[in-house]
Design a protein around this motif. Structure first.
Motif, PDB file in Angstrom:
ATOM      1  N   ARG A 155      -0.501   2.986   7.658  1.00 45.78           N
ATOM      2  CA  ARG A 155      -1.658   2.183   7.276  1.00 45.78           C
ATOM      3  C   ARG A 155      -2.067   1.269   8.432  1.00 45.78           C
ATOM      4  O   ARG A 155      -1.246   0.519   8.969  1.00 45.78           O
ATOM      5  N   GLY A 165      -5.709   5.382   0.724  1.00 49.86           N
ATOM      6  CA  GLY A 165      -4.345   5.876   0.769  1.00 49.86           C
ATOM      7  C   GLY A 165      -3.979   6.865  -0.313  1.00 49.86           C
ATOM      8  O   GLY A 165      -2.824   7.290  -0.377  1.00 49.86           O
ATOM      9  N   VAL A 205      -5.920   5.007   6.768  1.00 47.56           N
ATOM     10  CA  VAL A 205      -4.600   5.454   6.333  1.00 47.56           C
ATOM     11  C   VAL A 205      -4.404   6.885   6.811  1.00 47.56           C
ATOM     12  O   VAL A 205      -5.309   7.716   6.685  1.00 47.56           O
TER      13      VAL A 205
END
Length: 396
Positions: free
Chosen positions: A156, A193, A175
């Motif tokens: 991330r 994500g 991400v």
């Protein structure tokens, strides 16, 4: 004599309070259109809503105009003044989200907001998703950090000094998901994500290693980007960069050498008066490929080449050292600094050649800083940094 001054201060504070209340109301109204995007917010609203929001479609625009009719009919002069005040007041996240909220009201608000908000090269701020593809600031590096999650093989990218120093002010930018295959390893890059599908609007690009390169002297990784909503394996992808690590076969003392060929950035970008490509909207795969090759060919320029800055051997510490100016605190073979490798014929000033364009280094367990500047974008810098997580055989 003090009364008029006190009255002026009171009026100024009252105006600021009204403006904050106004923006808060706009933000609450726009949240209902971005519930899906807000699900990814983990740290202080740490998510940049993609341009392809419901407000950008015909049906979504009609709904927004109906819902926000009283705001859509504001005089342009008043609307411009409001957005300029909000943009000038909120210079960091999560407050910067108020600017995004203004762009989410309706088409007229969005258009004026996009005109007011400057590119990262001009202001050093990241506001909209397209900012991730635009060159960074010329004056000062944009400071970010990468958090690695080994359990899920995800990486991330946040904007901020570090998790400890930034706290809730961290801003999630990108991400990456590490995908291991039989002959190579890929990194799929997304805006969120929980969605790494290549057919998704959140898909940004991919960092991959060609299988045939696994046995040659150098390890090459290429960054491929596409923004088509429906991607077919038969469609060509535009390779924007190639990252090479030179193998130290003899395993002699010293760091490995790194080279980045930036096919989408002309070498003239770092020269006096040079400019780097600055996209203003997400495009599909084929349009971007044609635009990229046409830009370099018409300008008769060779691609920009970046090389890692040579470290110095420290006799007392008995190790190779680089000056990261306090941004790197843990020794690691993954630490590097990239500078431009200009040819004498390109007439690039020596200070420009010595300027660090990208630096990456470790500061703790699974925490790495990443600072980049013009002419690299956040996406390009992130992809280059990701390559260091999968190159252990070529490091000393």
């Amino acid at each position: 004599m003090l009364y008029p001054l006190s009255l002026a201060v009171f009026r100024q504070k009252s105006t600021e309070m009204q403006l904050k209340s106004f923006v808060r109301e706009i933000g609450n109204m726009s949240k209902k259109f971005t519930k899906k995007e807000k699900h990814e917010c983990r740290r202080g609203g740490a998510y940049i809503a993609p341009d392809s929001s419901p407000l950008s479609s015909t049906a979504g625009s009609s709904t927004a105009l109906t819902e926000h009719g009283r705001w859509a009919n504001l005089p342009p002069e008043l609307l411009l003044d409001i957005i300029q005040r909000v943009e000038a007041r909120e210079t960091c996240w999560p407050g910067r989200g108020d600017v995004v909220a203004c762009a989410s009201v309706c088409r007229s608000w969005r258009q004026i907001t996009k005109e007011v908000v400057k590119t990262p090269e001009q202001c050093g701020f990241l506001t909209f998703p397209i900012s991730l593809k635009q060159p960074g600031s010329r004056d000062t590096p944009i400071e970010c950090f990468i958090q690695r999650e080994k359990a899920t093989s995800t990486y991330r990218l946040y904007m901020g000094l570090s998790p400890a120093l930034s706290g809730n002010l961290n801003k999630l930018l990108l991400v990456a998901k590490k995908v291991r295959r039989a002959t190579c390893t890929d990194f799929v890059i997304s805006l969120v994500g929980n969605d790494f599908s290549r057919s998704s609007n959140n898909y940004v690009g991919k960092l991959n290693q060609p299988p045939k390169d696994s046995l040659v002297r150098s390890t090459n990784r290429s960054l491929q980007k596409t923004h088509s909503r429906q991607v077919s394996p038969r469609k060509p992808m535009f390779i924007t960069a190639k990252i090479s690590y030179e193998l130290n076969v003899l395993r002699t003392r010293g760091p490995s050498r790194m080279k980045c060929d930036m096919y989408s950035i002309p070498a003239s970008a770092i020269g006096q008066g040079g400019t780097a490509p600055t996209p203003t909207a997400f495009t599909n795969c084929n349009d971007e490929a044609r635009l990229g090759f046409k830009t370099l060919k018409s300008a008769q320029n060779v691609p920009l080449v970046l090389r890692n800055k040579a470290p110095r051997w420290h006799e007392q510490l008995q190790c190779w050292c680089l000056n990261f100016k306090g941004r790197v605190t843990v020794a690691s073979v993954k630490n590097f600094q990239l500078v431009a490798a200009a040819e004498p014929s390109q007439n690039v000033a020596v200070p420009e050649q010595e300027k660090v364009i990208l630096q990456f280094g470790k500061i703790g367990k699974d925490i790495f800083t990443m600072d980049y500047r013009y002419p690299l974008s956040a996406l390009q810098a992130f992809a280059i940094s990701l390559s260091s997580f999968d190159t252990k055989p070529v490091c000393e």
